[in-house]
Scaffold this motif. Sequence first.
Motif, PDB file in Angstrom:
ATOM      1  N   ASP A 176     -27.001  -4.980  26.352  1.00  0.00           N
ATOM      2  CA  ASP A 176     -26.528  -3.621  26.093  1.00  0.00           C
ATOM      3  C   ASP A 176     -26.605  -3.261  24.609  1.00  0.00           C
ATOM      4  O   ASP A 176     -26.376  -2.126  24.218  1.00  0.00           O
ATOM      5  CB  ASP A 176     -25.098  -3.453  26.624  1.00  0.00           C
ATOM      6  N   LEU A 177     -26.899  -4.243  23.761  1.00  0.00           N
ATOM      7  CA  LEU A 177     -27.053  -3.933  22.328  1.00  0.00           C
ATOM      8  C   LEU A 177     -28.471  -3.482  21.996  1.00  0.00           C
ATOM      9  O   LEU A 177     -28.712  -2.914  20.950  1.00  0.00           O
ATOM     10  CB  LEU A 177     -26.736  -5.169  21.480  1.00  0.00           C
ATOM     11  N   SER A 178     -29.385  -3.746  22.898  1.00  0.00           N
ATOM     12  CA  SER A 178     -30.776  -3.449  22.535  1.00  0.00           C
ATOM     13  C   SER A 178     -31.019  -1.952  22.494  1.00  0.00           C
ATOM     14  O   SER A 178     -30.450  -1.175  23.254  1.00  0.00           O
ATOM     15  CB  SER A 178     -31.733  -4.116  23.530  1.00  0.00           C
ATOM     16  N   TYR A 179     -31.829  -1.564  21.574  1.00  0.00           N
ATOM     17  CA  TYR A 179     -32.068  -0.143  21.365  1.00  0.00           C
ATOM     18  C   TYR A 179     -33.475   0.013  20.839  1.00  0.00           C
ATOM     19  O   TYR A 179     -33.854  -0.624  19.858  1.00  0.00           O
ATOM     20  CB  TYR A 179     -31.062   0.407  20.361  1.00  0.00           C
ATOM     21  N   VAL A 180     -34.277   0.816  21.502  1.00  0.00           N
ATOM     22  CA  VAL A 180     -35.639   1.052  21.022  1.00  0.00           C
ATOM     23  C   VAL A 180     -35.855   2.546  20.883  1.00  0.00           C
ATOM     24  O   VAL A 180     -35.688   3.305  21.827  1.00  0.00           O
ATOM     25  CB  VAL A 180     -36.685   0.461  21.988  1.00  0.00           C
TER      26      VAL A 180
END
Lengths: 437, 261
Positions: free
Chosen positions: A3-7
């Motif tokens: 849930d921390l990943s962000y693109v």
Amino acid sequence: MSDLSYVRTEMLEQKAPPASSVGLVGWLRANLFSSVGNSILTVVTLFFLLSLLASMMPWIFLGIWNADSLSHCREIFAERYGDSTEYACWAVVRDRWDQIIFGYSFGNLNEGLYWRPLVGLALIILALLPILYPNVPRVLYVATAASLFLYPWLIWGGSIWGPLTIALCIIAGVFIYRFASRFMIMAFAMPVAIVGTALLIYFAMAPVAGALGSAVPIELQSVPSREISGFVLSITIGIVAIVASLPIAVLLALGRQSDLFIVNKLSTGFIEIIRGVPLITLIFVATVLMKYFLPSSVDLDPVLAVMVLVTLFTAAYIAEVIRGGLAALPKGQYEAADALGLTYWQAQRLIILPQALKISIPGIVSNFISVFKDTTLVSIVALNDPLGISDSIRSDSDWNGIVWELYGFIAIVFWLFCFSMSRYSLWLERQLQTGHR
Amino acid sequence: MTDTATEIDRSKMQVSDEVAIQINNMNKWYGTFHVLRDINLTVNRGERIVIAGPSGSGKSTMIRCINRLEEHQQGDIIVDGTELTSDLKNIDKIRSEVGMCFQHFNLFPHLTILENCTLAPIWVRKTPKKEAEETAMHFLEKVKIPDQANKYPGQLSGGQQQRVAIARSLCMKPRIMLFDEPTSALDPEMIKEVLDTMIELAEEGMTMLCVTHEMGFARQVANRVIFMDQGQIVEQNEPEEFFNNPQSERTKLFLSQILGH
Ligand SMILES: Nc1ncnc2c1ncn2[C@@H]1O[C@H](COP(=O)(O)OP(=O)(O)OP(=O)(O)O)[C@@H](O)[C@H]1O
Ligand SMILES: [Mg+2]
């Protein structure tokens, strides 16, 4: 963790900068009022500038251009402005500008002769164009060669056949060199050609020039060296010194770097001796004291002597500037040139000097500017530089008492020349910029 | 160590019997410091030699003696049948036959890439300008940067500059190329492009002497590896033997340091 990943899929548009950092307000804020201390400094400086201008502007702009003498000027001031305040009496410049610019020889005593220094100056500008600007047609080098002989003729006058015969002798010298270098190496062919040319000039010049002169007399009224004065004198000495000192300086700088013992010591000795003595002393020694040492039959031309000295003096200083440039080049440049099989002179001419001179441009031009201003020192040997002429204008009863107007005019002319040189050097540096290094 | 995965073509990489460089009992001193001691080396035409050794061992000094960037004091060096003496004619002849690439490229920053490449052919070989430019473009294409021809060295990346430097040497059509740590001033990504260029050169049969720490390159391209220490040639052998079965203690130590991590 997932849930921390962000693109980011789309990039944001750029926003306009805030108003306080652009435009006039932004500029003022950044440069003049960036802090309290800075703001105070700005206000105080502005105050002084304005009060200085307030006192100078009326003097300059309320001055008058039409009058016969200083007392006439004063009458007009009293009449026009009613008070006894002094304003500029520009009339002196209007009356005597040609003396200051062209000197006694070509100035108002001989009004018909303006054209000689003017044509000379035009010729020099033409001659310098191919040297100063890269995109000028190379044909103009013809003007460069011609001006070497025509300029002295225009200034000193006399028969044109004198300078032309010298030119012929030098051309003959080039042929001697070509011919000699077929039989011997360059180091021998060069002196042979030089001696040959000198002999030709010494023996053949007078009779040849005389014969040609009596057959086709083309003469200008001759001007004795002592009478060349004003800016014509300053510019003549200045240009000779500037043009001739650069090649000498390059040779001296290379000599000082050389591994050849004698060449090295001679160059170093010359540079250190010249730099150790003030120019004014050199000029004095060369023209005044030399008279006592030379046989009385030798007539030492004061202008020529000064030119030679100023040239050598400048050369010594510029040699040191160039040495700095040479030292700043990485050793790898010499090695790359050697590894490619370039000879010493090819490497110097194609690789080393272009870069060393480029680094040295600001220093070299500073020296040019200072030598041009130093030409006023010739007053010590009784030559009349522009300042000398202003002295004698003041000693005329008409203009006795005038000071600032003349100095102002002379300062402006000097400034024009020096400022152009300085701008040219900036332009040249930008031209030669080839990416970061 | 950069691994070059490219298969290399060994068909033209043949060593002939003809001698390209012969060094006999060469000694050199810097003042009282004995940098090179009794160097004996024969290089045949077509050989690709890698010279390795710890810093300060005299590798650079030795290859720089071959084109007289450094002067040797004893012994003789014969390049392409011409003996290196203080005779300027011989030195110039040898320098125009031997190309050299430096660690810091040493391109001429005031000239464009094309001018860098045509300068020596025009002035040393007296080639007409047009022909020199054609040759230069040919070699720039070979090192894969023809589109940069009109830029200045300062506008190129390190790897590109080194390839230009190689092209500049090649324009003189040298029979021998010397490389002094051509990749050690480069970032890892650029090392490969320069090594590829060098491999290509080797494939065409150029005689090469190369000081480098790229052991991958040595394994792949060299036919002989020379190990130097304290100014002496300590060991020389074929790459496989050299790396797998070093003889001297000094070499073993060096290899363990350089390959160990
Ligand atoms: N101009 C010089 N004067 C005096 N000593 C020098 C000079 N050039 C090199 N040396 C010395 O000679 C020795 C060999 O130097 P060289 O540059 O050949 O080493 P190298 O094997 O190439 O080392 P590196 O791998 O660091 O490049 C070193 O000890 C160095 O200090
Ligand atoms: Mg080295």
